[in-house]
Structures are given as structure tokens and as C-alpha cells.
Design a protein around this motif. Sequence first.
Motif, short mmCIF file in Angstrom:
data_model
loop_
_atom_site.label_atom_id
_atom_site.label_comp_id
_atom_site.label_asym_id
_atom_site.label_seq_id
_atom_site.Cartn_x
_atom_site.Cartn_y
_atom_site.Cartn_z
N THR A 50 0.83 -1.20 0.00
CA THR A 50 0.00 0.00 0.00
C THR A 50 0.86 1.25 0.00
O THR A 50 0.35 2.35 -0.13
N LEU A 51 2.19 1.09 0.17
CA LEU A 51 3.12 2.20 0.16
C LEU A 51 4.01 2.14 -1.07
O LEU A 51 4.41 1.06 -1.49
N THR A 52 4.33 3.28 -1.65
CA THR A 52 5.25 3.33 -2.77
C THR A 52 6.15 4.54 -2.58
O THR A 52 5.74 5.51 -1.94
N PRO A 53 7.34 4.59 -3.13
CA PRO A 53 7.99 3.50 -3.84
C PRO A 53 8.47 2.43 -2.87
O PRO A 53 8.59 2.66 -1.68
N VAL A 54 8.75 1.26 -3.42
CA VAL A 54 9.17 0.12 -2.60
C VAL A 54 10.56 -0.31 -3.04
O VAL A 54 10.82 -0.54 -4.22
N TRP A 55 11.47 -0.41 -2.07
CA TRP A 55 12.80 -0.97 -2.29
C TRP A 55 12.78 -2.35 -1.68
O TRP A 55 12.39 -2.52 -0.53
N VAL A 56 13.18 -3.37 -2.43
CA VAL A 56 13.11 -4.75 -1.96
C VAL A 56 14.51 -5.33 -1.86
O VAL A 56 15.33 -5.16 -2.78
N GLU A 57 14.79 -5.98 -0.75
CA GLU A 57 16.07 -6.67 -0.54
C GLU A 57 15.80 -8.13 -0.25
O GLU A 57 14.88 -8.45 0.50
N ILE A 58 16.59 -9.00 -0.83
CA ILE A 58 16.55 -10.43 -0.51
C ILE A 58 17.84 -10.76 0.21
O ILE A 58 18.93 -10.49 -0.29
N ARG A 59 17.70 -11.31 1.41
CA ARG A 59 18.85 -11.64 2.25
C ARG A 59 18.80 -13.11 2.63
O ARG A 59 17.72 -13.68 2.78
N ASP A 60 19.99 -13.71 2.83
CA ASP A 60 20.01 -15.06 3.37
C ASP A 60 19.73 -14.97 4.87
O ASP A 60 19.63 -13.87 5.43
N LEU A 61 19.60 -16.10 5.53
CA LEU A 61 19.21 -16.08 6.95
C LEU A 61 20.31 -15.55 7.86
O LEU A 61 20.04 -15.23 9.01
N SER A 62 21.53 -15.40 7.34
CA SER A 62 22.59 -14.77 8.14
C SER A 62 22.57 -13.25 7.97
O SER A 62 23.34 -12.55 8.61
N GLY A 63 21.70 -12.73 7.10
CA GLY A 63 21.58 -11.30 6.89
C GLY A 63 22.35 -10.75 5.72
O GLY A 63 22.31 -9.55 5.44
N ARG A 64 23.07 -11.61 5.00
CA ARG A 64 23.87 -11.15 3.85
C ARG A 64 22.95 -10.75 2.69
O ARG A 64 22.07 -11.49 2.29
N LEU A 65 23.15 -9.54 2.16
CA LEU A 65 22.36 -9.05 1.04
C LEU A 65 22.73 -9.80 -0.22
O LEU A 65 23.89 -9.83 -0.62
N LEU A 66 21.74 -10.41 -0.87
CA LEU A 66 21.97 -11.18 -2.09
C LEU A 66 21.49 -10.43 -3.33
O LEU A 66 22.07 -10.57 -4.40
N GLN A 67 20.40 -9.68 -3.18
CA GLN A 67 19.80 -9.02 -4.32
C GLN A 67 18.94 -7.87 -3.82
O GLN A 67 18.35 -7.96 -2.74
N SER A 68 18.87 -6.78 -4.59
CA SER A 68 18.01 -5.66 -4.19
C SER A 68 17.61 -4.86 -5.41
O SER A 68 18.25 -4.94 -6.46
N GLY A 69 16.56 -4.09 -5.25
CA GLY A 69 16.11 -3.21 -6.33
C GLY A 69 14.79 -2.56 -6.00
O GLY A 69 14.07 -3.00 -5.11
N ARG A 70 14.48 -1.51 -6.74
CA ARG A 70 13.21 -0.81 -6.59
C ARG A 70 12.17 -1.48 -7.47
O ARG A 70 12.44 -1.75 -8.64
N LEU A 71 11.01 -1.77 -6.90
CA LEU A 71 9.94 -2.41 -7.66
C LEU A 71 8.73 -1.50 -7.73
O LEU A 71 8.28 -0.97 -6.72
N ALA A 72 8.19 -1.34 -8.93
CA ALA A 72 6.93 -0.64 -9.13
C ALA A 72 5.80 -1.65 -8.96
O ALA A 72 6.01 -2.87 -9.02
N GLU A 73 4.59 -1.17 -8.74
CA GLU A 73 3.42 -2.04 -8.58
C GLU A 73 3.30 -2.97 -9.79
O GLU A 73 3.38 -2.54 -10.93
N GLY A 74 3.19 -4.26 -9.54
CA GLY A 74 3.04 -5.25 -10.59
C GLY A 74 4.35 -5.72 -11.21
O GLY A 74 4.35 -6.63 -12.03
N GLN A 75 5.45 -5.11 -10.85
CA GLN A 75 6.76 -5.49 -11.38
C GLN A 75 7.35 -6.59 -10.52
O GLN A 75 7.29 -6.52 -9.29
#
Length: 107
Positions: free
Chosen positions: A52-77
Motif C-alpha cells: 500500500t506504500l510506494t515506492p518500494v525498495w526490496v532486498e533479498i537476504r540469506d538467513l545470516s543477513g547477507r544481502l543477495l539481491q536488491s532493487g526498486r519495484l513498481a506495482e506489478g513489477q
Amino acid sequence: TLAYPFEHVGTEEAVTGRFVISTDAKVAQPGGGHSFQVYPNPAGAQLFVKSTLTPVWVEIRDLSGRLLQSGRLAEGQGMDVLNLAPGLYLVRVVTAEGSWAKQWMKQ
């Protein structure tokens, strides 16, 4: 649910707020009537975030907290997750209102 203060400094802007970890696999309620959903869960090729909030920055991390991937996503992207090994990850959603995370499974 656990909450931690954070500061995120990205290439485009700095965001500060609270980092909340929710074990709810469907919807997290950050407060103020805002929510987000990570789907599909589990996912194969692409991950989507509905917020319900935009813009959205998304991060994918492993369970130890290491950043694996990130990026800004628009609605439906979607975010391509083919390069990730099957397993359990944390998906962190960052907005100007704060930051929230949930566990997510890659098939």
C-alpha cells in the motif's frame, strides 16, 4: 514479531525507520493501515511485492543477513530470482514509512 531501528543509504536516497521481522507468510501490517504481501511463496522464477506504500525498495537476504539481491519495484513489477538456490530467505521491504521483512521460500 521483532522490531529494530535502521538507516538504509541507497544509491538514490536515504531512508530511516524501523525494521520489523514478521513470521506471517502472507501480510505484514507495518502500522497506519499499511500492508504488504510477498508472493508467490514459495516462488520459482519471479518474486512480487504488493504494498500500500510506494515506492518500494526490496532486498533479498540469506538467513545470516547477507544481502543477495536488491532493487526498486513498481506495482506489478517482479524481481527475477532464478539465480537464487532453493531455500529460505528474508525479503525486506523498505519505504519512506519504514522497513519490514518476512521469510520467503525459493523453490
